[in-house]
Design a protein around this motif. Structure first.
Motif, PDB file in Angstrom:
ATOM      1  N   LEU A  51       0.861  -1.184   0.000  1.00 41.28           N
ATOM      2  CA  LEU A  51       0.000   0.000   0.000  1.00 41.28           C
ATOM      3  C   LEU A  51       0.899   1.235   0.000  1.00 41.28           C
ATOM      4  CD1 LEU A  51      -2.792   1.371   0.211  1.00 41.28           C
ATOM      5  CD2 LEU A  51      -2.529   1.281   2.715  1.00 41.28           C
ATOM      6  N   TYR A  52       0.746   2.031  -1.032  1.00 44.24           N
ATOM      7  CA  TYR A  52       1.498   3.287  -1.093  1.00 44.24           C
ATOM      8  C   TYR A  52       0.675   4.361  -0.397  1.00 44.24           C
ATOM      9  CZ  TYR A  52       4.737   1.146  -4.325  1.00 44.24           C
ATOM     10  OH  TYR A  52       5.692   0.352  -4.875  1.00 44.24           O
ATOM     11  N   VAL A  53       1.337   5.170   0.393  1.00 48.92           N
ATOM     12  CA  VAL A  53       0.628   6.212   1.135  1.00 48.92           C
ATOM     13  C   VAL A  53       1.293   7.562   0.875  1.00 48.92           C
ATOM     14  CG1 VAL A  53      -0.082   7.052   3.400  1.00 48.92           C
ATOM     15  CG2 VAL A  53      -0.008   4.585   2.958  1.00 48.92           C
ATOM     16  N   GLN A  54       0.469   8.506   0.439  1.00 51.42           N
ATOM     17  CA  GLN A  54       0.987   9.870   0.325  1.00 51.42           C
ATOM     18  C   GLN A  54       0.347  10.677   1.467  1.00 51.42           C
ATOM     19  OE1 GLN A  54      -0.136  12.388  -3.050  1.00 51.42           O
ATOM     20  NE2 GLN A  54       2.034  12.911  -3.284  1.00 51.42           N
ATOM     21  N   ASP A  55       1.190  11.070   2.385  1.00 49.21           N
ATOM     22  CA  ASP A  55       0.686  11.741   3.581  1.00 49.21           C
ATOM     23  C   ASP A  55       0.861  13.250   3.415  1.00 49.21           C
ATOM     24  OD1 ASP A  55      -0.070  12.576   6.029  1.00 49.21           O
ATOM     25  OD2 ASP A  55       1.520  11.522   7.149  1.00 49.21           O
ATOM     26  N   LEU A  56      -0.177  13.921   2.903  1.00 46.25           N
ATOM     27  CA  LEU A  56      -0.093  15.356   2.648  1.00 46.25           C
ATOM     28  C   LEU A  56      -0.244  16.156   3.950  1.00 46.25           C
ATOM     29  CD1 LEU A  56      -2.273  15.465  -0.617  1.00 46.25           C
ATOM     30  CD2 LEU A  56       0.228  15.563  -0.438  1.00 46.25           C
ATOM     31  N   ASP A  57      -0.690  15.486   4.988  1.00 43.50           N
ATOM     32  CA  ASP A  57      -0.893  16.160   6.270  1.00 43.50           C
ATOM     33  C   ASP A  57       0.408  16.185   7.067  1.00 43.50           C
ATOM     34  OD1 ASP A  57      -2.646  17.442   8.069  1.00 43.50           O
ATOM     35  OD2 ASP A  57      -2.684  15.618   9.310  1.00 43.50           O
ATOM     36  N   ASP A  58       1.089  15.054   7.043  1.00 48.44           N
ATOM     37  CA  ASP A  58       2.384  14.894   7.696  1.00 48.44           C
ATOM     38  C   ASP A  58       2.353  15.387   9.146  1.00 48.44           C
ATOM     39  OD1 ASP A  58       4.926  14.000   7.856  1.00 48.44           O
ATOM     40  OD2 ASP A  58       5.841  15.776   6.922  1.00 48.44           O
ATOM     41  N   SER A  59       1.329  14.931   9.848  1.00 50.33           N
ATOM     42  CA  SER A  59       1.180  15.376  11.244  1.00 50.33           C
ATOM     43  C   SER A  59       1.339  14.175  12.170  1.00 50.33           C
ATOM     44  CB  SER A  59      -0.209  15.988  11.448  1.00 50.33           C
ATOM     45  OG  SER A  59      -1.197  14.978  11.226  1.00 50.33           O
ATOM     46  N   LEU A  60       1.309  14.434  13.434  1.00 48.29           N
ATOM     47  CA  LEU A  60       1.393  13.370  14.415  1.00 48.29           C
ATOM     48  C   LEU A  60       0.199  12.423  14.274  1.00 48.29           C
ATOM     49  CD1 LEU A  60       3.088  12.446  16.885  1.00 48.29           C
ATOM     50  CD2 LEU A  60       1.449  13.695  18.336  1.00 48.29           C
ATOM     51  N   VAL A  61      -0.978  13.010  14.057  1.00 48.02           N
ATOM     52  CA  VAL A  61      -2.201  12.216  13.955  1.00 48.02           C
ATOM     53  C   VAL A  61      -2.173  11.302  12.728  1.00 48.02           C
ATOM     54  CG1 VAL A  61      -4.720  12.310  13.767  1.00 48.02           C
ATOM     55  CG2 VAL A  61      -3.493  14.021  15.129  1.00 48.02           C
ATOM     56  N   SER A  62      -1.745  11.873  11.610  1.00 47.40           N
ATOM     57  CA  SER A  62      -1.697  11.037  10.402  1.00 47.40           C
ATOM     58  C   SER A  62      -0.661   9.936  10.570  1.00 47.40           C
ATOM     59  CB  SER A  62      -1.413  11.890   9.160  1.00 47.40           C
ATOM     60  OG  SER A  62      -0.114  12.441   9.233  1.00 47.40           O
ATOM     61  N   GLY A  63       0.409  10.250  11.320  1.00 49.45           N
ATOM     62  CA  GLY A  63       1.431   9.248  11.589  1.00 49.45           C
ATOM     63  C   GLY A  63       0.849   8.084  12.381  1.00 49.45           C
ATOM     64  N   ILE A  64       0.002   8.401  13.348  1.00 52.27           N
ATOM     65  CA  ILE A  64      -0.615   7.342  14.157  1.00 52.27           C
ATOM     66  C   ILE A  64      -1.543   6.483  13.280  1.00 52.27           C
ATOM     67  CG2 ILE A  64      -2.245   6.890  16.058  1.00 52.27           C
ATOM     68  CD1 ILE A  64      -1.111   9.468  17.372  1.00 52.27           C
ATOM     69  N   TYR A  65      -2.280   7.180  12.396  1.00 47.73           N
ATOM     70  CA  TYR A  65      -3.194   6.481  11.475  1.00 47.73           C
ATOM     71  C   TYR A  65      -2.422   5.499  10.591  1.00 47.73           C
ATOM     72  CZ  TYR A  65      -6.712   5.978   7.735  1.00 47.73           C
ATOM     73  OH  TYR A  65      -7.596   5.487   6.818  1.00 47.73           O
ATOM     74  N   ILE A  66      -1.269   5.943  10.103  1.00 54.37           N
ATOM     75  CA  ILE A  66      -0.442   5.081   9.254  1.00 54.37           C
ATOM     76  C   ILE A  66       0.105   3.904  10.055  1.00 54.37           C
ATOM     77  CG2 ILE A  66       1.691   4.963   7.881  1.00 54.37           C
ATOM     78  CD1 ILE A  66       1.119   7.884   7.047  1.00 54.37           C
ATOM     79  N   ASP A  67       0.520   4.188  11.290  1.00 52.30           N
ATOM     80  CA  ASP A  67       0.986   3.089  12.143  1.00 52.30           C
ATOM     81  C   ASP A  67      -0.118   2.053  12.326  1.00 52.30           C
ATOM     82  OD1 ASP A  67       3.393   4.242  12.402  1.00 52.30           O
ATOM     83  OD2 ASP A  67       3.015   5.160  14.376  1.00 52.30           O
ATOM     84  N   GLY A  68      -1.324   2.558  12.448  1.00 50.08           N
ATOM     85  CA  GLY A  68      -2.474   1.653  12.586  1.00 50.08           C
ATOM     86  C   GLY A  68      -2.617   0.740  11.379  1.00 50.08           C
TER      87      GLY A  68
END
Ligand SMILES: Nc1ncnc2c1ncn2[C@@H]1O[C@H](COP(=O)(O)OP(=O)(O)O)[C@@H](O)[C@H]1O
Ligand SMILES: [Mg+2]
Lengths: 362, 306
Positions: A51-68
């Protein structure tokens, strides 16, 4: 005239049904193909999907979501740089699953306002359902944790190829195209060389029958063989995979024209190769590359550039594309374009066939 | 209608620098069995296939049933029946279905069941062609040659590869066609077949007809007369008869009989010199002798080799 065509047709038909090998080839072979490929590609095994992920938010919250997402254990996460153009990236890397987390994702979540992540998928790939399920599950969990169940984050699924399709949807029309080619080329080459070597052509040459009558009887019989095979394919798709495709007029027209095209190609091969065994090999040498390079099993888009270019000269490519346009994408104009291309090829090959196939001559 | 159903004058067929048929003249009479006898590559198939309108002659005039071959192909085709060389009908159709298939190619069709009894295959009517023996397959082929009720029937090597029993059965079928008033043109490389079956025959070699007539005419004309064979005569007989041009073959000595009195002279000479021998016999020449003499080819078991 009509009687002679009828005799040729019914003679071939009788022999077909008395030959278990031919019946197997026409019915059981495509059914097995669908079952085997279906099992391989629709299977949700324990393997991991990219799964490729482009994280345009690049925040702590989005980081947690990706870890999930990573924690599900079924996804291999690859980061896509923020400044990448997604479409170009997909094409360049043959990406099948790509998730875009928009800027403002973390903000929205903390404030409880709704936000949308976008999952783009090649739905023809076998992994698409599993990946969608994983992303949905993680998103649901995030929603639960943040808001107690209210849907703050929604997953918008966008397709790279098309919407709501599974591998089998892609594969079924490909199998039909493949079988039209195999049946027509192999049978015609088989019949022609056998009948020539058995003196049947020499005998027929002394009767009032002409080439056109022979060719018509052959083509009619090819259409019936193809119809039998297509029916087997459709029924298998419906019973085993709940496929809800239909053969519209455009698809049927494509099948008929393609049968004419491949019948003519078979005639031409058998005109040059007289020996029965060599002719079978020659038929294989022509159908085999088309089997793999015309997008019957794998999307053309997933092949290297030079093979894609090569596919453009293969008749089966247009048959497959046209059948998918008609049966899968509901793209009438695309289907029409492909049909016209196949029609032109068919006419050209039939003209050549009539010109050179001299079973009347010595 | 004249008596000849086929006339051929100066027929030539060239393939690049090979001359397959080299100036053939031929008249086939209505109702006869005419054989073309010759080794492989003699040009038999090429000749009959030109008459069947499936090959084009390089030169020559051919008239069949009053129609010129060049302009009357369609009409000729309607009135001739053909069994091609090495013909095999459809393997997975029955005897009856195969005959009906080819009958369906014509507007005027013979009755399929009558054809089946003509070739004596009633008991195999519903058997697949592939399950028939060689002889029965050829009989199906002959029935197929008759599906349009033709006046002239061409049979190209109908008995090649069959055992003697099966061959004889095919001969009976062919005689049956003649009895029904058909004209039959047959090719073969079996001496006996040509001799016992034909009303007239031609011996073909290297594209040419080298003898033509009834079997007895051909033998009389080219057989070189009768010979006297002194079996077991050996060297003594050779010496005793050396004025008469004896020829030796193992222990046998043969002398050509030119005049009736020669036989007496031979026996007298042998007695005079006290030559011992097993027996003296008089031999008439056969088609085989004619063939050997004209072509120099060898024969094994009545079949021309090479
Ligand atoms: N289509 C052809 N092209 C070139 N040569 C041929 C062709 N058909 C026959 N021949 C040659 O012509 C000669 C006569 O052949 P054929 O008529 O088949 O003889 P037969 O039937 O007496 O065995 C042979 O030397 C053969 O190789
Ligand atoms: Mg021959």
């Amino acid at each position: 005239m009509a009687n002679r065509v009828k005799m040729v047709f019914s003679g071939l038909a009788k022999q077909f049904f008395r030959s278990p090998g031919s019946v197997f080839w026409t019915i059981a072979f495509p059914v097995m193909l669908i079952l085997i490929f279906g099992a391989i590609f629709s299977g949700t095994g324990v393997s991991k999907y990219d799964l490729y992920v482009q994280d345009l938010d690049d925040s702590l919250v989005s980081g947690i979501y990706i870890d999930g997402l990573e924690a599900t254990g079924v996804l291999n996460i690859h980061e896509v740089p923020v400044n990448e153009d997604v479409d170009a990236f997909i094409e360049r890397n043959s990406v099948v699953n790509l998730l875009i987390i928009p800027a403002g994702f973390g903000q929205a979540l903390t404030s409880g306002s709704e936000i949308e992540v976008t999952l783009r998928q090649d739905s023809t790939a076998g992994s698409s359902r599993a990946v969608l399920a994983a992303v949905n599950a993680v998103t649901q969990q995030a929603n639960n944790e943040v808001t107690g169940g209210r849907e703050v984050i929604t997953v918008r699924s966008g397709s790279i190829v098309s919407e709501d399709l599974s591998f089998i949807d892609f594969f079924l029309p490909g199998t039909i195209g493949l079988m039209v080619m195999m049946i027509a080329v192999q049978s015609i080459v088989g019949y022609q060389t056998r009948f020539r070597n058995n003196g049947i052509f020499r005998k027929l040459a002394t009767t009032p029958m002409n080439n056109a009558e022979w060719l018509s009887g052959m083509m009619l019989w090819m259409l019936v063989m193809v119809a039998i095979s297509v029916a087997a394919i459709m029924v298998t798709g419906m019973l085993m995979y709940d496929v809800r495709m239909s053969l519209d007029l455009m698809a049927i027209a494509m099948i008929v024209v393609a049968t004419g095209l491949f019948t003519a190609i078979g005639m031409i091969i058998s005109q040059f190769v007289k020996d029965e065994e060599v002719a079978g090999t020659a038929a294989g040498a022509i159908t085999f590359p088309m089997m793999f390079l015309s997008g019957s099993f794998f999307p053309l888009e997933s092949m290297p550039e030079y093979l894609q270019a090569f596919a453009q000269v293969l008749p089966l490519t247009y048959v497959n594309n046209g059948l998918r346009d008609a049966m899968v994408y509901g793209n009438a104009s695309g289907a029409m374009d492909n049909l016209l291309i196949v029609l032109v090829m068919a006419v050209a090959f039939i003209v050549v066939t009539v010109a050179i196939s001299g079973w009347k001559k010595e | 209608m004249e008596d000849n159903v086929i006339t051929v004058r100066g027929l030539v067929k060239r393939y690049q620098d090979l001359i397959a048929v080299d100036g053939v003249d031929l008249d086939v009479r209505s109702g006869e069995i005419f054989s073309i006898l010759g080794p492989n590559g003699a040009g038999k198939t090429t000749t009959v296939e030109i008459l069947e309108c499936i090959r084009k002659a390089t030169e020559g005039e051919v008239t069949i049933l009053g129609h010129d071959l060049r302009t009357g192909g369609k009409e000729i085709r309607r009135q001739i029946g053909v069994l091609p060389q090495e013909f095999n009908a459809f393997d997975l159709l029955t005897v009856r279905e195969n005959i009906a298939f080819f009958a369906g190619m014509y507007d005027r069709q013979a009755d399929v069941d009558e054809l089946i009894s003509l070739v004596d295959l009633e008991h195999k009517r519903d058997t697949y062609f592939k399950n028939l023996s060689g002889g029965l397959k050829q009989r199906v082929g002959i029935a197929i040659a008759m599906v349009n009720d033709p006046r002239i029937v061409f049979l190209d090597e109908p008995t090649t590869g069959l055992d003697p029993g099966a061959r004889r059965e095919v001969w009976e079928v062919i005689r049956g066609l003649r009895a029904k008033g058909r004209t039959i043109i047959l090719t073969t490389h079996y001496m006996e077949e040509a001799e016992v079956l034909s009303d007239r025959l031609a011996i073909m070699n290297q594209g040419k007809f080298i003898a033509l007539g009834s079997p007895s005419e051909v033998v009389a004309q080219h057989g070189g007369g009768r010979t006297c064979v002194i079996r077991g005569g050996g060297e003594a007989a050779m010496r005793s008869l050396h004025d008469m041009g004896p020829e030796r073959d193992g222990d046998d000595v043969s002398v050509r009989i030119v005049h009736k009195e020669d036989l007496v002279s031979i026996v007298t000479a042998l007695n005079r010199d006290g030559v011992e021998y097993e027996e003296v016999m008089l031999k008439r020449p056969t088609l085989e002798d004619v063939f050997l003499k004209l072509t120099g080819k060898s024969i094994e078991g009545g079949e021309i080799s090479g």
